[in-house]
Design an enzyme around this catalytic site. Sequence first.
Site, PDB file in Angstrom:
ATOM      1  CG  ASP A  44      45.447  16.959 -17.041  1.00 17.96           C
ATOM      2  OD1 ASP A  44      46.032  16.593 -18.040  1.00 17.96           O
ATOM      3  OD2 ASP A  44      45.651  16.567 -15.871  1.00 17.96           O
ATOM      4  CE1 TYR A 102      49.829  24.310 -14.436  1.00 19.73           C
ATOM      5  CE2 TYR A 102      52.059  24.263 -13.739  1.00 19.73           C
ATOM      6  CZ  TYR A 102      51.190  23.921 -14.768  1.00 19.73           C
ATOM      7  OH  TYR A 102      51.318  23.526 -15.989  1.00 19.73           O
TER       8      TYR A 102
END
Length: 233
Positions: A44, A102
């Site tokens: 994003d 992540y």
Amino acid sequence: MSYDGSKFYGMQKQPDKITVQGEIENSLQKLNISSAVTHAGRTDRGVHALNQVIAFDIPDFWEINKLKNSLNKILHPYIHIKKLEFANAGFNPRFDAKKRSYRYILSHVYSPHTSDYITYYPQKIDIPLIKKALKRFEGKHDFEYFAKTGSEVNSYIREIYKTEIYKYKSFTVIKIAGNGFLRGQIRLIVDFILKINENILTLDDLDKQLSKKELISKHLAPPNGLYLERIWY
């Protein structure tokens, strides 16, 4: 490749927006290489990558180290190709990936110099409690209630292999590894567990949402503390 996500509207190419994919394709065009770029996963706006993986086609005459250096000169300073190598025909960075991880970084001391790269979180973190919360995400689950609304996928089932939370100096680091992630999934998870830390939500609330008995909270943690850390093939 790595990139500073604060300078882009995400990885995925968008009309009239500066994106990582768009900048790479523009750089290739400057070198007279007409190729679309595929990537391992779209991050994003504001989300960073330490080791994103991309693929594109090149003419036979290019020497690969020269191409890497030429691209890095054009992409500098916010995108950097760390390694360039030939792949097997048909390689797909997204669908061939076996595992991804992540990292989400929180700072308990505010600095304007790191505000684009670390999420400021002044509250003290109850590490044992958040370890318990993160542990509940491990294994195979239907993560529909931990995906951005409007995600177009065939299945919401994903497997999380490992979760971690630890302190490092004035930072708290959360790490999550799995076979794949839905849009916004990591940020939704982080926001939920931080609400547990603040006693706004409970572990029982987490169990209800994870089992899809009740949708309790669906807010995204800020993007600036999130990094695509590594992808395995």
